[in-house]
Design a protein around this motif. Structure first.
Motif, PDB file in Angstrom:
ATOM      1  N   ARG A   6       0.833  -1.184   0.000  1.00 55.92           N
ATOM      2  CA  ARG A   6       0.000   0.000   0.000  1.00 55.92           C
ATOM      3  C   ARG A   6       0.870   1.238   0.000  1.00 55.92           C
ATOM      4  O   ARG A   6       1.860   1.335   0.700  1.00 55.92           O
ATOM      5  CB  ARG A   6      -0.894  -0.010   1.246  1.00 55.92           C
ATOM      6  CG  ARG A   6      -1.810   1.184   1.354  1.00 55.92           C
ATOM      7  CD  ARG A   6      -2.789   0.953   2.494  1.00 55.92           C
ATOM      8  NE  ARG A   6      -2.113   0.674   3.756  1.00 55.92           N
ATOM      9  CZ  ARG A   6      -1.562   1.606   4.514  1.00 55.92           C
ATOM     10  NH1 ARG A   6      -1.583   2.853   4.152  1.00 55.92           N
ATOM     11  NH2 ARG A   6      -0.974   1.283   5.647  1.00 55.92           N
ATOM     12  N   VAL A   8       2.265   4.959   0.708  1.00 55.09           N
ATOM     13  CA  VAL A   8       2.238   5.807   1.887  1.00 55.09           C
ATOM     14  C   VAL A   8       1.187   6.891   1.742  1.00 55.09           C
ATOM     15  O   VAL A   8       0.662   7.414   2.712  1.00 55.09           O
ATOM     16  CB  VAL A   8       3.638   6.420   2.122  1.00 55.09           C
ATOM     17  CG1 VAL A   8       3.581   7.582   3.083  1.00 55.09           C
ATOM     18  CG2 VAL A   8       4.576   5.363   2.672  1.00 55.09           C
ATOM     19  N   PRO A  12      -3.961   6.305   6.477  1.00 52.22           N
ATOM     20  CA  PRO A  12      -3.737   5.238   7.459  1.00 52.22           C
ATOM     21  C   PRO A  12      -5.060   4.639   7.919  1.00 52.22           C
ATOM     22  O   PRO A  12      -6.101   5.293   7.895  1.00 52.22           O
ATOM     23  CB  PRO A  12      -3.021   5.963   8.613  1.00 52.22           C
ATOM     24  CG  PRO A  12      -2.458   7.196   8.001  1.00 52.22           C
ATOM     25  CD  PRO A  12      -3.406   7.582   6.910  1.00 52.22           C
ATOM     26  N   ARG A  15      -7.657   4.251  13.616  1.00 56.09           N
ATOM     27  CA  ARG A  15      -7.182   3.696  14.879  1.00 56.09           C
ATOM     28  C   ARG A  15      -8.006   4.309  16.013  1.00 56.09           C
ATOM     29  O   ARG A  15      -8.490   5.435  15.915  1.00 56.09           O
ATOM     30  CB  ARG A  15      -5.694   3.984  15.101  1.00 56.09           C
ATOM     31  CG  ARG A  15      -5.355   5.446  15.228  1.00 56.09           C
ATOM     32  CD  ARG A  15      -3.909   5.646  15.667  1.00 56.09           C
ATOM     33  NE  ARG A  15      -2.986   5.414  14.588  1.00 56.09           N
ATOM     34  CZ  ARG A  15      -2.069   4.457  14.598  1.00 56.09           C
ATOM     35  NH1 ARG A  15      -1.978   3.651  15.621  1.00 56.09           N
ATOM     36  NH2 ARG A  15      -1.253   4.305  13.596  1.00 56.09           N
ATOM     37  N   GLU A 112       4.966  12.896   7.158  1.00 60.04           N
ATOM     38  CA  GLU A 112       4.611  12.368   5.841  1.00 60.04           C
ATOM     39  C   GLU A 112       4.908  13.393   4.756  1.00 60.04           C
ATOM     40  O   GLU A 112       5.427  13.063   3.684  1.00 60.04           O
ATOM     41  CB  GLU A 112       3.121  11.996   5.803  1.00 60.04           C
ATOM     42  CG  GLU A 112       2.710  10.874   6.744  1.00 60.04           C
ATOM     43  CD  GLU A 112       3.109   9.505   6.232  1.00 60.04           C
ATOM     44  OE1 GLU A 112       3.686   9.416   5.129  1.00 60.04           O
ATOM     45  OE2 GLU A 112       2.841   8.515   6.927  1.00 60.04           O
ATOM     46  N   GLU A 123       8.160   1.535   4.348  1.00 60.82           N
ATOM     47  CA  GLU A 123       6.933   0.746   4.459  1.00 60.82           C
ATOM     48  C   GLU A 123       6.933  -0.426   3.489  1.00 60.82           C
ATOM     49  O   GLU A 123       6.545  -1.545   3.854  1.00 60.82           O
ATOM     50  CB  GLU A 123       5.707   1.628   4.212  1.00 60.82           C
ATOM     51  CG  GLU A 123       4.408   0.862   4.408  1.00 60.82           C
ATOM     52  CD  GLU A 123       3.173   1.739   4.315  1.00 60.82           C
ATOM     53  OE1 GLU A 123       2.076   1.201   4.519  1.00 60.82           O
ATOM     54  OE2 GLU A 123       3.311   2.949   4.036  1.00 60.82           O
ATOM     55  N   ARG A 127       6.695  -4.305   4.796  1.00 61.58           N
ATOM     56  CA  ARG A 127       5.553  -5.127   4.392  1.00 61.58           C
ATOM     57  C   ARG A 127       5.978  -6.303   3.518  1.00 61.58           C
ATOM     58  O   ARG A 127       5.556  -7.445   3.729  1.00 61.58           O
ATOM     59  CB  ARG A 127       4.525  -4.282   3.644  1.00 61.58           C
ATOM     60  CG  ARG A 127       3.755  -3.326   4.517  1.00 61.58           C
ATOM     61  CD  ARG A 127       2.580  -2.701   3.776  1.00 61.58           C
ATOM     62  NE  ARG A 127       1.927  -1.714   4.616  1.00 61.58           N
ATOM     63  CZ  ARG A 127       1.086  -2.002   5.606  1.00 61.58           C
ATOM     64  NH1 ARG A 127       0.782  -3.265   5.862  1.00 61.58           N
ATOM     65  NH2 ARG A 127       0.551  -1.044   6.330  1.00 61.58           N
ATOM     66  N   LEU A 294       4.431  -1.646  11.998  1.00 67.52           N
ATOM     67  CA  LEU A 294       3.367  -1.271  11.073  1.00 67.52           C
ATOM     68  C   LEU A 294       2.041  -1.024  11.798  1.00 67.52           C
ATOM     69  O   LEU A 294       1.277  -0.145  11.427  1.00 67.52           O
ATOM     70  CB  LEU A 294       3.204  -2.346   9.997  1.00 67.52           C
ATOM     71  CG  LEU A 294       4.348  -2.411   8.979  1.00 67.52           C
ATOM     72  CD1 LEU A 294       4.293  -3.702   8.184  1.00 67.52           C
ATOM     73  CD2 LEU A 294       4.307  -1.203   8.044  1.00 67.52           C
ATOM     74  N   TRP A 297       2.391   2.343  13.560  1.00 70.72           N
ATOM     75  CA  TRP A 297       2.512   3.439  12.615  1.00 70.72           C
ATOM     76  C   TRP A 297       1.272   3.582  11.746  1.00 70.72           C
ATOM     77  O   TRP A 297       0.699   4.669  11.620  1.00 70.72           O
ATOM     78  CB  TRP A 297       3.750   3.197  11.758  1.00 70.72           C
ATOM     79  CG  TRP A 297       4.001   4.145  10.636  1.00 70.72           C
ATOM     80  CD1 TRP A 297       3.550   5.434  10.505  1.00 70.72           C
ATOM     81  CD2 TRP A 297       4.790   3.876   9.458  1.00 70.72           C
ATOM     82  NE1 TRP A 297       4.010   5.984   9.328  1.00 70.72           N
ATOM     83  CE2 TRP A 297       4.783   5.049   8.671  1.00 70.72           C
ATOM     84  CE3 TRP A 297       5.513   2.772   9.023  1.00 70.72           C
ATOM     85  CZ2 TRP A 297       5.465   5.130   7.448  1.00 70.72           C
ATOM     86  CZ3 TRP A 297       6.205   2.849   7.820  1.00 70.72           C
ATOM     87  CH2 TRP A 297       6.164   4.028   7.041  1.00 70.72           C
ATOM     88  N   ARG A 298       0.815   2.473  11.178  1.00 70.10           N
ATOM     89  CA  ARG A 298      -0.264   2.493  10.198  1.00 70.10           C
ATOM     90  C   ARG A 298      -1.592   1.975  10.714  1.00 70.10           C
ATOM     91  O   ARG A 298      -2.602   2.056  10.033  1.00 70.10           O
ATOM     92  CB  ARG A 298       0.140   1.675   8.968  1.00 70.10           C
ATOM     93  CG  ARG A 298       1.257   2.302   8.155  1.00 70.10           C
ATOM     94  CD  ARG A 298       0.834   3.651   7.660  1.00 70.10           C
ATOM     95  NE  ARG A 298       1.772   4.225   6.707  1.00 70.10           N
ATOM     96  CZ  ARG A 298       1.745   5.493   6.353  1.00 70.10           C
ATOM     97  NH1 ARG A 298       0.864   6.304   6.888  1.00 70.10           N
ATOM     98  NH2 ARG A 298       2.615   5.949   5.482  1.00 70.10           N
ATOM     99  N   GLU A 300      -2.253  -1.145  11.269  1.00 67.95           N
ATOM    100  CA  GLU A 300      -2.500  -2.499  10.783  1.00 67.95           C
ATOM    101  C   GLU A 300      -1.167  -3.215  10.649  1.00 67.95           C
ATOM    102  O   GLU A 300      -0.146  -2.595  10.343  1.00 67.95           O
ATOM    103  CB  GLU A 300      -3.201  -2.471   9.423  1.00 67.95           C
ATOM    104  CG  GLU A 300      -2.457  -1.698   8.355  1.00 67.95           C
ATOM    105  CD  GLU A 300      -3.212  -1.640   7.047  1.00 67.95           C
ATOM    106  OE1 GLU A 300      -3.070  -2.585   6.254  1.00 67.95           O
ATOM    107  OE2 GLU A 300      -3.916  -0.645   6.834  1.00 67.95           O
TER     108      GLU A 300
END
Length: 302
Positions: A6, A8, A12, A15, A112, A123, A127, A294, A297-298, A300
């Motif tokens: 995915r 960047v 995101p 959460r 970002e 990333e 991943r 991950l 940060w993301r 997931e």
């Protein structure tokens, strides 16, 4: 075939709001500093005396991060810490006021915007490495390939098998290194013996969790992500890098017995079995850390 990583630029995952009160985050920060100090005490003492170490200096020279970097605790992306506006960290880069009065939170959006390209690469590597099956047939021969038919060596430690014996081991095995930052130190004579052709551009497509250096690099990615990664994950990544570094040098051609380190003789059947057993355990640990990074940060896992 693996699905594409995915970008960047993608938003995101949602959460749940996370907030730490003053007592909780201060306790975590204090515990973090204490653990960081324990992990770096021996290095700091040696450095104060100007002493070199052929195994452990690598963690502070190749990975050129000072112990102070490890000591700095961050809550991670999206975690608001209360009662922090008057703390020194209020002046740290990337920290901005949170929703609650007197709170701080990491400005992930600003990171970002400034570091989007490098974050995208990190990333993808995290991943894709976690999604790829591990390869366990290299036996740490990258260290041997760095010495193949070479009179000048990086370390002053003697070679266990001498130069001729070291060359014979290389010639008796297929080199299978997939990690560019190890491959780039191969001697010219060793390069054509490697089955793969790692490159910086191909790094996200070639990294695999069985690689010891890819496992150590989880620490590098955690540092580069800075305040997006919880401090506890950073220290766990450093601890993994330290454990991997030991095996890396045990399995190398160097005789490290003067430093209290017994070899893992990968030129033997038993040595190969020991190396692969520990290599598989490191692959599991490194993938778990990739997932934790991950997730923090993301939102997931990988």
């Amino acid at each position: 075939m693996h699905s594409p990583a995915r970008s960047v630029a993608t938003a995101p995952a949602t959460r749940l709001p996370t907030r730490l009160d003053g007592a909780e985050w201060r306790a975590r920060a204090a515990a973090h500093a204490e653990r960081a100090d324990a992990l770096t005490t021996e290095h700091r003492v040696r450095a104060s005396r100007g002493e070199k170490h052929p195994i452990w200096d690598f963690l502070f020279t190749y990975y050129s991060y000072k112990p102070a970097v490890l000591r700095r605790w961050h809550p991670g992306a999206g975690v608001e810490i209360e009662d922090a506006a008057h703390e020194p960290r209020a002046r740290w880069r990337w920290y901005v006021p949170g929703d609650a009065a007197g709170s701080l939170v990491v400005d992930g959006g600003a990171m970002e915007r400034e570091k989007g390209g490098s974050l995208a690469t990190i990333e993808r590597i995290l991943r894709q490495t976690a999604a790829r099956p591990g390869s366990f047939g290299c036996f740490g021969l990258h260290e041997w390939a760095m010495l193949y038919r070479q009179d000048q060596h990086r370390h002053t430690a003697p070679l266990r098998l001498g130069q001729t014996g070291t060359d014979t081991v290389v010639e008796g095995h297929e080199l299978r290194c997939t990690h560019f930052d190890a491959f780039r130190f191969f001697t010219p004579e060793a390069v054509p013996r490697n089955r793969e052709r790692p490159s910086r551009e191909a790094q996200p497509a070639m990294e695999q969790p069985g690689c010891l250096h890819a496992g150590m690099d989880v620490y590098k990615w955690a540092v580069k992500l800075g305040p997006l990664v919880p401090g506890e994950v950073l220290l766990d990544s450093f601890a993994l890098a330290r454990d991997i570094r030991l095996l890396d040098m045990q399995a190398s051609p160097y005789d490290m017995t003067a430093w209290g380190v017994e070899p893992v003789a990968i030129e033997t059947t038993d040595g190969k079995a020991e190396y692969v057993r520990r290599q598989r355990a490191f692959a599991e640990r490194s993938n778990e850390l990739r997932r934790r990074i991950l997730t923090a940060w993301r939102g997931e896992p990988g």
